[in-house]
Design a protein around this motif. Structure first.
Motif, PDB file in Angstrom:
ATOM      1  N   THR A 169       0.838  -1.201   0.000  1.00  0.00           N
ATOM      2  CA  THR A 169       0.000   0.000   0.000  1.00  0.00           C
ATOM      3  C   THR A 169       0.873   1.252   0.000  1.00  0.00           C
ATOM      4  OG1 THR A 169      -1.529  -1.284   1.345  1.00  0.00           O
ATOM      5  CG2 THR A 169      -2.028   1.042   1.104  1.00  0.00           C
ATOM      6  N   ALA A 247      -8.519   5.250  -7.521  1.00  0.00           N
ATOM      7  CA  ALA A 247      -9.000   4.078  -6.773  1.00  0.00           C
ATOM      8  C   ALA A 247      -8.410   4.015  -5.354  1.00  0.00           C
ATOM      9  CB  ALA A 247      -8.674   2.800  -7.540  1.00  0.00           C
ATOM     10  N   LEU A 248      -7.108   4.287  -5.244  1.00  0.00           N
ATOM     11  CA  LEU A 248      -6.465   4.174  -3.924  1.00  0.00           C
ATOM     12  C   LEU A 248      -6.972   5.250  -2.951  1.00  0.00           C
ATOM     13  CD1 LEU A 248      -4.395   2.611  -2.213  1.00  0.00           C
ATOM     14  CD2 LEU A 248      -2.623   4.092  -3.141  1.00  0.00           C
ATOM     15  N   TYR A 250      -9.664   6.842  -3.123  1.00  0.00           N
ATOM     16  CA  TYR A 250     -11.092   6.631  -2.917  1.00  0.00           C
ATOM     17  C   TYR A 250     -11.327   5.557  -1.846  1.00  0.00           C
ATOM     18  CZ  TYR A 250     -16.028   6.057  -3.533  1.00  0.00           C
ATOM     19  OH  TYR A 250     -17.355   6.005  -3.276  1.00  0.00           O
ATOM     20  N   ALA A 251     -10.502   4.513  -1.892  1.00  0.00           N
ATOM     21  CA  ALA A 251     -10.643   3.445  -0.878  1.00  0.00           C
ATOM     22  C   ALA A 251     -10.422   4.016   0.524  1.00  0.00           C
ATOM     23  CB  ALA A 251      -9.644   2.323  -1.171  1.00  0.00           C
ATOM     24  N   SER A 254     -13.347   6.276   1.547  1.00  0.00           N
ATOM     25  CA  SER A 254     -14.549   5.509   1.909  1.00  0.00           C
ATOM     26  C   SER A 254     -14.471   5.007   3.356  1.00  0.00           C
ATOM     27  CB  SER A 254     -14.782   4.354   0.929  1.00  0.00           C
ATOM     28  OG  SER A 254     -13.940   3.278   1.235  1.00  0.00           O
ATOM     29  N   MET A 255     -13.255   4.754   3.844  1.00  0.00           N
ATOM     30  CA  MET A 255     -13.117   4.349   5.260  1.00  0.00           C
ATOM     31  C   MET A 255     -13.489   5.514   6.177  1.00  0.00           C
ATOM     32  SD  MET A 255      -9.571   2.289   5.280  1.00  0.00           S
ATOM     33  CE  MET A 255      -9.228   1.087   4.026  1.00  0.00           C
TER      34      MET A 255
END
Ligand code: NDP
Length: 281
Positions: A169, A247-248, A250-251, A254-255
């Protein structure tokens, strides 16, 4: 005598380091040509490779390869150190499988790339019966320092994956951040020193995060979830504006959204742990 089965880049590096340290090594590999030039005894069959040593190290793509290779063999009495990557449940199942056949499986994961195997930077997580791991530490320690993490055979694998969780990550985030600044015309090299500074700083936050995790309390005076979540949203926005994949970030955003929805808005960013720790959250 040590047997090594599986001679991809990692298995080959293990054999080279063991040989360099003066160990007698017998090897077997599905593709026989990969066994050449390592200074090890090449066993023509799996059975002969197994017969050569009590200690059998596996370095394979996954646990399925172990069953493909050892499934039809007699393995009673062997100490099988499987340093192949797979899921913890597969490691536990393999430990039971080995036990039913009179063998012992030690699970583990090598924490350095092949070129660092056998150097002082190398370390390997192991789990399973500690007495056996300690008994073989003089040999296993040649590959890399032995880090014993518990009796559950899957723990070595799990620590390996936890480390890679951070590593993969973090590396992806570096690439993403670089793409963001490059999209504004800044050369990647110009950003690099700032990225390095940031990576060096990240571990500073971990002791406090641990305290919060252990106490299950996330006091959020300085860096609360609403503020950090807004920042995460800005990174998504910056990505979208510059045509960089989002995408990263956004992930991550979202948390924060889910933590706010769970009532943690005014808590510390560490309260994301309440979201992360259960997929049901
Ligand atoms: P490779 O995938 O290159 O090598 C895999 C080995 O497994 C080869 O010897 C291959 O045989 C054998 N194999 C795969 N499937 C089968 C099968 N069905 N039957 C028989 N043999 C099979 O992996 P690496 O050497 O790079 O890595 C080995 C393990 O170490 C992996 O689990 C990896 O995640 C882990 N690891 C690797 C690192 C690295 O830097 N390379 C770093 C840390 C961990 P053949 O030669 O015939 O194809």
């Amino acid at each position: 005598m040590i047997t090594v089965i599986g001679l991809g880049p990692m298995g080959q590096a293990m054999v080279r380091s063991l040989r360099k340290a003066g160990q007698e090594v017998t090897v077997w590999n599905r593709t026989a040509s990969r066994a050449e030039g390592l200074g090890a005894t090449i066993a023509p069959t799996v059975a002969e490779a197994l017969a050569a040593s009590e200690l059998v190290i596996l370095s394979l793509t996954d646990y399925k390869a172990m069953y493909d290779i050892l499934g039809g063999e007699t393995i009673g009495g062997k100490v099988i150190v499987n340093l192949s990557s797979d899921t913890p449940d597969k490691t536990r199942a393999a430990a039971r499988w080995a036990e039913e056949r009179g063998a012992t499986l030690i699970g583990g994961g090598v924490m350095v790339p092949a070129e660092l195997v056998g150097t002082d930077k190398a370390y390997v997580f192991y789990s399973g019966p500690e007495d056996l791991i300690r008994q073989y530490e003089p040999q296993l320690g040649i590959i890399g320092a032995v880090r014993y993490v518990g009796t559950d055979p899957a723990l070595g694998q799990l620590f390996y994956q936890a480390q890679l969780d951070i590593f993969l990550t973090a590396l992806a985030s570096y690439l993403h951040a670089t793409a963001l600044v490059e999209a504004a015309g800044v050369p990647a090299a110009e950003y690099l020193p700032y990225a390095v500074e940031n990576f060096d700083m990240v571990s500073y936050y971990l002791p406090e995060a641990l305290k919060h995790i252990e106490e299950g309390k996330y006091p959020g005076d300085a860096a609360n979830v609403i503020m950090m979540g807004a920042t995460a949203d800005h990174i998504v926005g910056a990505s979208n504006e510059s045509g960089v994949d989002s995408a990263l970030p956004y992930a991550v955003k979202s948390m924060y959204d889910r933590a706010i929805a769970k009532g943690h808005g005014r808590d510390n960013w560490t309260s994301l742990y309440e979201v992360v720790k259960s997929a049901a959250a």
